[in-house]
Design a protein around this motif. Structure first.
Motif: not given
Length: 558
Positions: A138-149, A238-239, A281-282, A303-312
């Motif tokens: 698991x890379x990231x965990x977020x709460x979407x609203x109050x009842x959805x993870x 999941x650290x 985010x990790x 500004x410091x721009x960091x290109x990511x692949x895969x994106x967050x």
């Protein structure tokens, strides 16, 4: 005494082999060429037997190493049903451990209970396991609203032991780097709907003092939602949030323009943590593909721009670029949590133990060394007002366009990067050719893969600078500005001719006046379209030299 089973798969691999058990441990060897897997007996915690797609699976829970207390697991599949009793006897004789039978739910329900243990996230239906997901993936965990993870999962080809604790290096040799048609499906995101509230534990009670000095415990009135409790458990196990172990440096309250907010950035040897109030985010350094250090037109920030692949990701929104903003004159005293030997051996002396420099220079140097990517800065282009960029719009969004040595990058809410190697042609145009738009023009970038980007409302004074810059890089250019102006002049001539046919031939004085007006209008149209003013500055925008001339004002300590 040894016991052997034939035609067994290791993990999710596609290679058959044989597994052998003895009192010293167990080993698996493929029938064809491949690596042998060995597990010492003292590392084994328990055994589990369950039904999987490829017949039956033996799951072995293993102890963590000295630096990692989290247990891991190894799996072997394609055991037959008749092997159960024989295997249970072997495990009892060799390791004095039972073979636990795991009952699976076959109801097909998508509702049940989500449980988090030390190693897995388990989905249970009527006290039977429906599926389990390793927390290490698991890379990231977020709460979407109050009842959805929502849980986002690491790319399997990046799940390496030195980068992600507990994940295998190749997941059984699956061809994640092969052709797309041969690649297996992979889970990238899962969402769970978790309603309701949970009671707080006894150790979360609050002690308050009364006026008499007495203490008594009182439960907090606010209850924690079940979704928030599950999210916090995932982050802890999941650290994802606070990381066990020593980080190299912590950057506090960094202003991030994309995704918007202020984040704490924890830098570790193989990855970084982006920790905000809502999202964490990790990001693996191996996910960083390009770095850009760009001066803003206000001469106050960079500004410091960091290109990511895969994106967050935030839900359905993908962020292939991180955009960090720093004040030019802000300085920081920073000491890295690295010894001199590590700096010299692992990082080839490219880092310093202690820094006392502008913040953006320290951050840029750290990312350059950790990601092993060069930093791209503007070189060679100077606008009519001496800037290294031009202001323009993409649709309704205002932003800044930077012509770089090998690519174009437009920085705004959604950054756009176009390498010159991917450009079919550049088209200078002015929509409609109207007099009101004569002070600006559009730059349309046609790519080789069919996607176009239109940068609108560029100041007409920048035409020569951009045209010369792109011509030096041998990019195909099409100029529609002159054609627009010529077409407008021709249309006006035709209208005037129609008026003459209706009213009859004018006298000599009127004819002279009409000719003068026509000439003036044509000249003005030609000037607007074909002869923009020259750039007012030819100075080379050397970014690094400009920075050295800036006075130092304030310091930030970490």
């Amino acid at each position: 005494m040894t016991t052997q089973f034939e035609n067994v798969y290791h993990g999710a691999g596609k290679t058959l082999g044989k597994i052998r058990f003895s009192s010293a441990g167990l080993g698996w060897k493929p029938h064809d060429e491949g690596a042998t897997v060995t597990i010492p007996a003292d590392q084994i915690v328990n055994f589990a037997w369950c039904r999987v797609a490829r017949n039956f699976q033996l799951k072995i829970e293993l102890k963590g190493d000295e630096n990692d207390d989290v247990s891991h697991a190894a799996t072997f599949e394609n055991f037959q049903r008749d092997d159960h009793d024989r295997l249970a006897e072997v495990l009892r004789d060799c390791y004095d451990k039972p073979l636990e039978d795991v009952e699976l739910s076959l109801r097909g329900w998508n509702w049940g209970s989500a449980e988090v243990d030390e190693r897995d996230m388990k989905f249970v239906v009527r006290n039977k396991l429906a599926f389990a997901l390793p927390l290490a993936n698991i890379a990231n965990s977020n709460i979407a609203g109050r009842t959805e993870v929502s849980m986002e999962f690491l790319n399997p080809k990046e799940q390496q032991p030195e980068q992600n604790t507990g994940a295998s290096s190749n997941l059984g040799g699956l061809p994640f780097n092969g052709p797309k048609k041969n690649r297996p499906d992979q889970l990238v995101e899962m969402r769970l709907y978790i309603p309701g509230q949970v009671e707080r534990d006894e150790d979360e009670k609050v002690a308050i003092k009364k006026d008499e000095g007495e203490e008594e415990e009182e439960d907090e009135e606010e209850e924690e939602s079940a979704a928030a409790a599950f999210h916090n458990a995932i982050k802890a196990k999941a650290d994802i949030g606070q990381v066990a172990g020593d980080g190299i440096l912590v950057l506090k309250e960094v202003l991030v323009l994309t995704p918007r907010g202020r984040y704490d950035i924890d830098l570790f040897p193989e990855f970084l943590r982006l920790r905000g109030k809502t999202y964490d985010y990790k990001i693996l350094y191996s996910s960083i593909t390009q770095l850009f250090l760009l001066p803003k037109p206000d001469d106050i920030h960079v500004v410091f721009v960091i290109a990511l692949e895969p994106p967050i990701r935030q839900g359905q929104t993908r962020y292939p670029f991180l955009v960090l903003q720093f004040p030019r004159e802000e300085e920081m005293d920073a000491e890295l949590n690295l010894d001199e030997e590590t700096i010299q051996t692992k990082y080839d002396g490219k880092l310093k133990k202690r820094y006392e420099e502008p913040t953006f220079r320290i951050v840029t140097n750290l990312f350059r060394v950790f990601s092993q990517q060069k930093v791209n800065v503007p070189t060679g282009f100077t606008s009519s007002i001496g800037q290294e960029s031009v202001r323009c719009n993409v649709k309704a969004n205002d932003g800044t366009l930077y012509p770089l040595n090998k690519s174009l990058i437009w920085v705004s809410k959604q950054t756009i990067l176009v390498p010159y190697s991917d450009i079919h042609q550049l088209v200078f145009s002015r929509v409609g050719g109207a007099i009101a738009s004569a002070k600006t023009f559009d730059l349309r970038v046609e790519t080789r893969h069919g996607g176009d980007h239109t940068f609108q409302s560029i100041n007409r004074e920048e035409f020569d600078s951009l045209n010369n810059f792109f011509a030096e890089r041998k990019i195909r250019i099409k100029n529609e500005l002159a054609d627009d102006a010529a077409g407008l002049g021709k249309a006006v001539d035709e209208l005037l001719d129609e008026d003459e046919d209706v009213k009859g031939l004018p006298d000599d004085d009127d004819d002279d006046d009409d000719e003068e007006e026509d000439e003036d209008f044509e000249d003005e149209s030609s000037d607007d379209g074909g002869s923009p003013s020259e750039a007012s500055s030819d100075e080379d925008g050397d970014f690094a030299e400009d920075e050295d001339e800036k006075p130092k004002s304030k310091k930030q300590k970490t």
